[in-house]
Design a protein around this motif. Structure first.
Motif, mmCIF file in Angstrom:
data_model
loop_
_atom_site.group_PDB
_atom_site.id
_atom_site.type_symbol
_atom_site.label_atom_id
_atom_site.label_comp_id
_atom_site.label_asym_id
_atom_site.label_seq_id
_atom_site.Cartn_x
_atom_site.Cartn_y
_atom_site.Cartn_z
ATOM 1 N N ARG A 17 0.856 -1.185 0.000
ATOM 2 C CA ARG A 17 0.000 0.000 0.000
ATOM 3 C C ARG A 17 0.897 1.241 0.000
ATOM 4 N NH1 ARG A 17 -5.336 0.422 0.965
ATOM 5 N NH2 ARG A 17 -6.165 2.514 1.350
ATOM 6 N N ILE A 18 0.625 2.169 -0.899
ATOM 7 C CA ILE A 18 1.377 3.414 -0.990
ATOM 8 C C ILE A 18 0.447 4.554 -0.596
ATOM 9 C CG2 ILE A 18 2.725 4.936 -2.481
ATOM 10 C CD1 ILE A 18 3.245 2.520 -4.286
ATOM 11 N N VAL A 19 0.921 5.381 0.333
ATOM 12 C CA VAL A 19 0.073 6.421 0.908
ATOM 13 C C VAL A 19 0.752 7.777 0.757
ATOM 14 C CG1 VAL A 19 -1.165 7.221 2.951
ATOM 15 C CG2 VAL A 19 -0.779 4.772 2.611
ATOM 16 N N ASP A 20 0.075 8.682 0.122
ATOM 17 C CA ASP A 20 0.571 10.047 -0.023
ATOM 18 C C ASP A 20 -0.371 10.991 0.710
ATOM 19 O OD1 ASP A 20 2.433 11.999 -1.582
ATOM 20 O OD2 ASP A 20 0.415 12.768 -1.934
ATOM 21 N N THR A 21 0.186 11.808 1.609
ATOM 22 C CA THR A 21 -0.624 12.678 2.458
ATOM 23 C C THR A 21 -0.139 14.113 2.344
ATOM 24 O OG1 THR A 21 -0.993 10.880 4.024
ATOM 25 C CG2 THR A 21 -1.424 13.112 4.803
ATOM 26 N N GLU A 22 -1.075 15.027 2.247
ATOM 27 C CA GLU A 22 -0.774 16.463 2.195
ATOM 28 C C GLU A 22 -1.586 17.164 3.276
ATOM 29 O OE1 GLU A 22 -1.454 20.279 -0.803
ATOM 30 O OE2 GLU A 22 -1.388 18.230 -1.614
ATOM 31 N N VAL A 23 -0.889 17.912 4.140
ATOM 32 C CA VAL A 23 -1.525 18.605 5.260
ATOM 33 C C VAL A 23 -1.460 20.107 5.025
ATOM 34 C CG1 VAL A 23 -1.438 19.085 7.734
ATOM 35 C CG2 VAL A 23 -0.944 16.776 6.885
ATOM 36 N N THR A 24 -2.589 20.764 5.190
ATOM 37 C CA THR A 24 -2.656 22.226 5.125
ATOM 38 C C THR A 24 -3.313 22.734 6.403
ATOM 39 O OG1 THR A 24 -2.897 22.165 2.717
ATOM 40 C CG2 THR A 24 -3.485 24.218 3.828
ATOM 41 N N SER A 25 -2.663 23.686 7.057
ATOM 42 C CA SER A 25 -3.176 24.205 8.316
ATOM 43 C C SER A 25 -3.290 25.717 8.234
ATOM 44 C CB SER A 25 -2.249 23.807 9.469
ATOM 45 O OG SER A 25 -2.826 24.146 10.713
ATOM 46 N N VAL A 26 -4.437 26.231 8.632
ATOM 47 C CA VAL A 26 -4.726 27.661 8.562
ATOM 48 C C VAL A 26 -4.873 28.207 9.973
ATOM 49 C CG1 VAL A 26 -6.404 29.403 7.813
ATOM 50 C CG2 VAL A 26 -5.824 27.487 6.310
ATOM 51 N N GLY A 27 -4.295 29.381 10.214
ATOM 52 C CA GLY A 27 -4.433 30.063 11.488
ATOM 53 C C GLY A 27 -4.561 31.562 11.278
ATOM 54 N N PHE A 28 -4.670 32.293 12.370
ATOM 55 C CA PHE A 28 -4.796 33.745 12.302
ATOM 56 C C PHE A 28 -3.879 34.377 13.345
ATOM 57 C CE2 PHE A 28 -8.734 32.034 10.683
ATOM 58 C CZ PHE A 28 -8.977 32.808 9.559
ATOM 59 N N ARG A 29 -3.253 35.499 12.987
ATOM 60 C CA ARG A 29 -2.394 36.227 13.911
ATOM 61 C C ARG A 29 -2.660 37.720 13.762
ATOM 62 N NH1 ARG A 29 1.410 38.620 10.792
ATOM 63 N NH2 ARG A 29 2.300 37.500 9.010
ATOM 64 N N THR A 30 -2.140 38.465 14.730
ATOM 65 C CA THR A 30 -2.306 39.920 14.716
ATOM 66 C C THR A 30 -1.744 40.506 13.421
ATOM 67 O OG1 THR A 30 -2.090 39.970 17.121
ATOM 68 C CG2 THR A 30 -1.788 42.045 15.951
ATOM 69 N N ASP A 31 -2.473 41.435 12.838
ATOM 70 C CA ASP A 31 -2.067 42.056 11.577
ATOM 71 C C ASP A 31 -1.104 43.213 11.854
ATOM 72 O OD1 ASP A 31 -1.952 42.739 8.904
ATOM 73 O OD2 ASP A 31 -3.675 44.081 9.045
ATOM 74 N N TYR A 32 0.081 43.116 11.255
ATOM 75 C CA TYR A 32 1.081 44.167 11.416
ATOM 76 C C TYR A 32 1.425 44.764 10.059
ATOM 77 C CZ TYR A 32 2.172 42.659 16.203
ATOM 78 O OH TYR A 32 2.109 42.357 17.529
ATOM 79 N N SER A 33 1.813 46.019 10.073
ATOM 80 C CA SER A 33 2.415 46.675 8.913
ATOM 81 C C SER A 33 3.661 47.407 9.383
ATOM 82 C CB SER A 33 1.431 47.649 8.255
ATOM 83 O OG SER A 33 1.050 48.666 9.173
ATOM 84 N N ILE A 34 4.529 47.738 8.457
ATOM 85 C CA ILE A 34 5.779 48.412 8.784
ATOM 86 C C ILE A 34 5.614 49.908 8.526
ATOM 87 C CG2 ILE A 34 8.252 48.536 8.316
ATOM 88 C CD1 ILE A 34 8.067 45.689 7.220
ATOM 89 N N GLY A 35 5.863 50.678 9.580
ATOM 90 C CA GLY A 35 5.774 52.126 9.454
ATOM 91 C C GLY A 35 7.098 52.794 9.799
ATOM 92 N N THR A 36 7.115 54.108 9.701
ATOM 93 C CA THR A 36 8.318 54.888 10.011
ATOM 94 C C THR A 36 7.991 55.874 11.118
ATOM 95 O OG1 THR A 36 9.075 54.722 7.718
ATOM 96 C CG2 THR A 36 10.104 56.420 9.089
ATOM 97 N N ASP A 37 8.834 55.866 12.152
ATOM 98 C CA ASP A 37 8.649 56.802 13.260
ATOM 99 C C ASP A 37 8.929 58.218 12.773
ATOM 100 O OD1 ASP A 37 9.573 58.408 15.728
ATOM 101 O OD2 ASP A 37 8.651 56.617 16.591
ATOM 102 N N ALA A 38 7.982 59.119 12.966
ATOM 103 C CA ALA A 38 8.109 60.480 12.461
ATOM 104 C C ALA A 38 9.243 61.242 13.132
ATOM 105 C CB ALA A 38 6.790 61.229 12.650
ATOM 106 N N ASP A 39 9.530 60.891 14.392
ATOM 107 C CA ASP A 39 10.564 61.629 15.128
ATOM 108 C C ASP A 39 11.965 61.111 14.826
ATOM 109 O OD1 ASP A 39 8.610 63.210 16.316
ATOM 110 O OD2 ASP A 39 8.328 61.757 17.947
ATOM 111 N N THR A 40 12.126 59.766 14.788
ATOM 112 C CA THR A 40 13.467 59.184 14.644
ATOM 113 C C THR A 40 13.796 58.787 13.219
ATOM 114 O OG1 THR A 40 12.708 56.930 15.074
ATOM 115 C CG2 THR A 40 13.279 58.293 16.992
#
Length: 1015
Positions: free
Chosen positions: A670-693
């Motif tokens: 018997r030959i078995v091929d398995t594919e796993v896909t896992s979905v999750g959620f995390r806090t949404d971040y973006s990259i910004g620039t500090d106006a002062d520094t």
């Protein structure tokens, strides 16, 4: 039975002769079928012929327990693989109250008990995660987040056959290292006879008679009705139909002693060193024993490796185990189940066989829980340490100190719905070639709702406790636990909707069977199968991600009014009497004299719903709508796993004579091929620039979540070989070799990731790597399956139909264990990709083995007395380390392994592993009377938590007695009586290490009395 067989038998027996009572049932069924099935042919008239038997021929019909054991022996003898099974001549005759209890009667099988009944099944002492369960040859879903099946979901009265395949062949669906549990329902044409049957069983539990149960009456019941019939038409077509329905309303009384569990962070190994006054039981100021007076909190015994010594920081320090609480729980319970099994078999000609079957089960469990809780991990200077008494493993036997006491309660319900559908089409292309197509769908939904209440004392009261023979007993000074006015502080209620899960399996299978006309090989089988498993656990807020929670606290001085307004009498007399040494609480005055009020085995209780509604109404955040919060898919606590599998096999069967012996068997791949896909959620971040520094910074958006995805794939090759040698007419020898695989539980394949950000305001971040410290999370979609080579050899002696002596030896060599490993994972933020290390559980390359012996014996005397024994012994060097107090290691990105902690507890074994499993049955059957006494034993085993499977919890050894009896009044009616847990054997559990008592569950016996009819 095929259509050809049916035609050949018509001249002898007549065509499916209908009993008079069954005629109206047939009419109703055909009328219902007419809306979906268009049959132009009309049913033939009943011929009315019967077989004439010579008067001097005695026909002996074997039924009841003897027939069941004969069938078990026949299943084992005729099989090509190593298999033990249980079948019934008639639907409804499987001799057990549940599938779990039926399986326990099979050699090498044992159960994990919950609510007094058998649930998950182990094979040869190996845990359910190493087994697979198939219903009519198809995978079954569950609501637990693992791959086991809760067998209490399926009524035994509607199952025709159960079997455990301990070796496998290439045609079997992969997934069972320990074995495959197979359930079969009736295929009506093959059943070959008409049957209308029903049964009503009344249930009485002696412990329930002592409970004033608000959820269920003292007397419960389960009612079952089934109907099987067959119809043949003028044009040569045939239709069979079977239908079964069951309604169950019973209680599952349970009284409990509980300590804080090791699944969270509430059970500690606290230092018990008189020279150390900074922490532990001898600390210089009152406080939690795991906290230091000056230093860290939540520490206790420190297992971290000290780089200077190479040993644990606390190496050599004495310790004792204590949780945040020890408590008693009284339960009012209800268990309701509706089940429907249906099958339709259609043979349009002798070359076609079409089967459709479905199993539907809706189960609702409810509990009204009342808890008396003694908070405990606070050490009282000069009292707790000097008076502490422990056993050799640090389990506490005597404790003294001051702490708060709570009267708490929970209103709990779990609803679980199972649906299974299957369509099988088989076609005889030629006399030798048969092709079959199987389509299947299985779905389980589970949801748990819970109200959790608390009222506590305002002061810390002095109390002591001593360990009795089985549970602790408390002594309080001038405190009456039956006075509800003592619990007016910190009233709180929580409403939880949790463990909301959806498990679905869709599959399609195409097989062929080609019979060879000569030579050693008899046939070639092969096929392909594709399946998709999906598991979703919905997240929420306020409850650590596993569901949603709302919490209300009292907002004014109406606590006493609420408690008195919702107060109820303690619901149970004789609470925990079968496991206690007397009163569980003794109230004494300052001179040690016993005070009657507050002494006994009861405490002040209240109606949980009333309490919760009243507390919520006083909270300023209450919006006037009392209800459970909703869960949501887009949540950081959500688990969403999809597992797609494609497998193909080819197998040859052989049957020949060699060296004067007949041999048969099969081999394949018997030959078995398995594919796993896992979905999750995390806090949404973006990259910004500090106006002062002018440097980079991370900007989070609290209104949105990022959807993240990960996965893996693997291909495994599973060869198998089975051999049966008919050494003589009554002696059989067999052997089997196969490679097995057990996949990780779906819940462990989750993908939860959250970033640890750099909080240093002085940091001059110029890249994404500067902004992120690391990543934390749980679940590993790349977890590989546990692989094993399995070897079996057996000798079996069959003196007659009622007797067997069988001895099997088996050896399993595992490749894989569980360890922590650090790997790099890539993450994308605002279009930029960064690689961050994360430490997670992986399947290692460690090797371990299991060696076992299995023995079966059955014999019957001519006087009607018979016996059956089954025993399994196994030994293993498999090691499962506790993640908190065991030896733990990590492997870095370069493959270097470093020890992180030096444990203080011995490693566990294979989850669910019991060294000894024993079952016995003594039966007496004479005439119309049939009775049996059953004893089942299972030695201690490690049982992981579903919430945290990395902590050790041991279920102690237990032996359970059962009994059943029946009397056949006439050919239509039979009286039955059955008893489960006849002598009230409790379930006892130890936390982290054996002999550190954590929980005792007292179920009491369960009694059933009923009547069945068959027409």
């Amino acid at each position: 039975m095929s259509l050809k067989s049916i035609k050949n038998n018509n001249s002898i027996t007549g065509q499916f002769a209908l009993r008079p009572v069954a005629k109206w049932v047939r009419t109703a069924v055909i009328a219902g079928m007419a809306t979906s099935c268009a049959f132009s042919a009309s049913a033939q008239q009943e011929q009315g012929k019967t077989t004439e038997v010579e008067e001097d021929v005695e026909i002996i019909s074997v039924t009841g327990t003897r027939r069941t054991i004969q069938d078990q022996i026949a299943i084992k003898r005729e099989a090509t693989t190593v298999v033990d099974g249980l079948s019934s001549e008639d639907i409804g005759d499987l001799p057990a109250l549940s599938i779990g209890e039926a399986l326990e009667s099979i050699t090498g099988a044992a159960s994990h008990r919950e609510n007094g009944g058998a649930t998950e099944i182990t094979i040869r002492g190996l845990g359910p995660f190493l087994s697979a369960t198939h219903i009519n040859g198809r995978e079954a879903t569950n609501g637990s987040g693992d791959r086991s099946v809760n067998f209490s979901q399926f009524p035994s009265e509607l199952v025709k056959k159960v079997a455990i395949y301990k070796t496998q062949d290439a045609s079997m669906i992969e997934g069972g290292v320990a074995g495959v549990i197979a359930l079969e329902t009736v295929t009506p044409l093959d059943y070959g006879k008409q049957r209308v049957s029903g049964e009503v069983k009344l249930n009485y539990n002696p412990d329930e008679g002592n409970v004033d149960n608000s959820l269920q009456s003292d007397m419960g019941y389960r009612g079952t009705f089934s109907y099987v019939d067959q119809y043949e038409f003028d044009n040569g077509q045939a239709v069979g139909v079977s239908f079964g329905v069951q309604r169950q309303e019973v209680s599952s009384p349970e009284a409990e002693y509980r300590s804080s569990s090791p699944s969270g962070s509430s059970l500690w190994a606290c230092l018990n060193d008189p020279t150390n006054t900074n922490e532990g039981f001898y600390r210089s100021s009152a406080g939690d024993c795991e906290d230091q007076v000056n230093g860290s909190s939540n520490q206790g015994y420190n297992t971290d490796i000290d780089p200077e010594t190479g040993k644990a920081v606390s190496d050599g320090s004495p310790y004792a185990w204590t949780g945040s609480s020890r408590s008693y729980r009284q339960n009012e319970t209800s268990d309701e189940r509706d089940a429907v099994f249906f099958a339709l078999q259609y043979q349009p000609s002798a070359d076609w066989d079409i089967n459709f079957d479905t199993q539907i089960s809706d189960r609702t469990q409810q509990e009204a829980r009342h808890d008396l809780i003694f908070l405990q991990k606070r050490a009282t200077p000069g009292v707790t340490g000097p008076t502490l008494v422990t056993n050799d493993v640090g389990g506490i036997l005597h404790w003294e100190g001051e702490e708060r006491i709570e009267s708490a309660g929970e209103q709990f319900s779990r609803e679980e719905n199972y649906q299974g559908y299957g369509l099988n089409i088989e076609h005889n292309v030629t006399d030798r070639l048969t092709v079959s197509l199987d389509l299947a769908y299985s779905k389980t939904d589970r949801e748990e709702l819970q109200i959790s209440n608390r009222g506590r004392t305002s002061d810390r009261n002095y109390f002591t406790w001593d360990m009795g023979d089985e549970i602790p007993h408390f002594t309080l000074t001038d405190f009456d636990v039956t006075d509800i006015s003592n619990f007016t502080d910190s009233l709180r209620t929580r409403l939880d909707r949790e463990n909301v899960r959806e498990n679905v399996i869709k599959s399609a299978r195409l097989d062929f069977d080609y019979e060879l006309d000569s030579g050693m090989f008899t046939k070639i089988e092969g096929g392909i199968r594709t399946s998709e498993l999906s598991f979703i656990q919905f997240g929420g807020t306020g409850n650590g991600g596993n569901g949603s929670r709302v919490e209300y606290t009292i907002g004014d001085d109406t606590a006493l009014e609420i408690l008195q307004g919702c107060q109820s009498d303690f619901p149970e007399s004789g609470f925990l009497s079968s496991v206690s040494d007397g009163d569980i609480v003794t109230n004494v005055d300052s001179d040690g004299n016993v005070i009657a009020s507050g002494t006994g085995s009861s405490w002040a209780t209240y109606d949980n719903v009333c309490f919760s509604q009243a507390v919520a109404a006083t909270d300023s955040d209450y919006n006037g709508e009392f209800g459970y919060p909703d869960v949501e898919y887009q949540n950081t606590g959500t688990v969403d796993v999809t597992e797609k599998t494609t497998s193909a096999y080819l197998m040859a069967s052989y049957d020949t004579e060699m060296f004067g012996k007949f041999i048969r068997g099969n081999f394949g791949l018997r030959i078995v091929d398995t594919e796993v896909t896992s979905v999750g959620f995390r806090t949404d971040y973006s990259i910004g620039t500090d106006a002062d520094t002018g440097f980079l910074k991370l900007v989070s958006d609290p209104t949105t979540l990022d959807k993240i995805e990960s996965g893996s794939s693997y291909t495994k090759y599973l060869p198998s070989f089975n051999l049966v040698v008919d050494y003589s007419e009554d002696i059989l020898m067999r052997a089997g070799i196969y490679r097995g695989m057990s996949r990780a539980d779906p819940s462990d394949l989750s993908y939860n990731r959250q970033f640890s950000t750099n909080s240093n305001d002085d940091g001059a971040a110029t890249s994404l790597s500067d902004l992120l410290v690391g990543v934390n999370g749980s679940g590993n979609p790349s977890t590989q399956p546990l692989m094993s080579w399995n070897y079996d050899a057996a000798v079996e002696w069959y003196p007659n139909e009622d007797s067997i002596v069988a001895l099997s030896l088996y050896y399993k060599q595992f490749q894989g264990g569980f360890e922590q490993q650090t790997v790099l994972e890539e993450f994308t933020i605002d279009g930029e990709t960064v690689s961050l290390p994360i430490t997670n559980s992986v399947t290692s390359d460690d090797e371990s083995e299991i060696v076992g012996l299995e023995a079966s014996f059955s014999y019957r005397w001519d006087n009607g007395l018979g016996m059956k024994f089954g025993y399994n012994f196994a030994d293993t060097d498999f090691e499962f380390e506790d993640s908190l107090y065991g030896d733990t290691f990590t492997t870095d990105l370069d493959g270097n392994t470093t020890q992180l902690t030096q444990g203080i507890v011995e490693s566990g074994s294979v989850p669910g592993f019991s060294k000894h499993v024993f079952s016995s049955q003594l039966y007496y059957q004479i005439g119309d009377f049939d009775t049996a006494v059953i004893y089942k034993y299972r030695s201690e085993y490690f049982q992981p938590y579903t919430s945290n499977g990395t902590r050790l919890r041991y279920v102690d050894a237990v032996g359970v007695w059962e009994m059943r009896a029946s009397y056949k009044i006439n050919k239509h009616f039979r009286i039955k009586a059955e008893a489960i847990n006849l002598f009230s054997a409790p379930k006892s559990q130890d936390f982290f290490v054996e002999d550190n008592l954590g929980e005792v569950n007292d179920y009491g016996p369960r009694l059933f009395l009923g009547m069945s009819f068959k027409l």
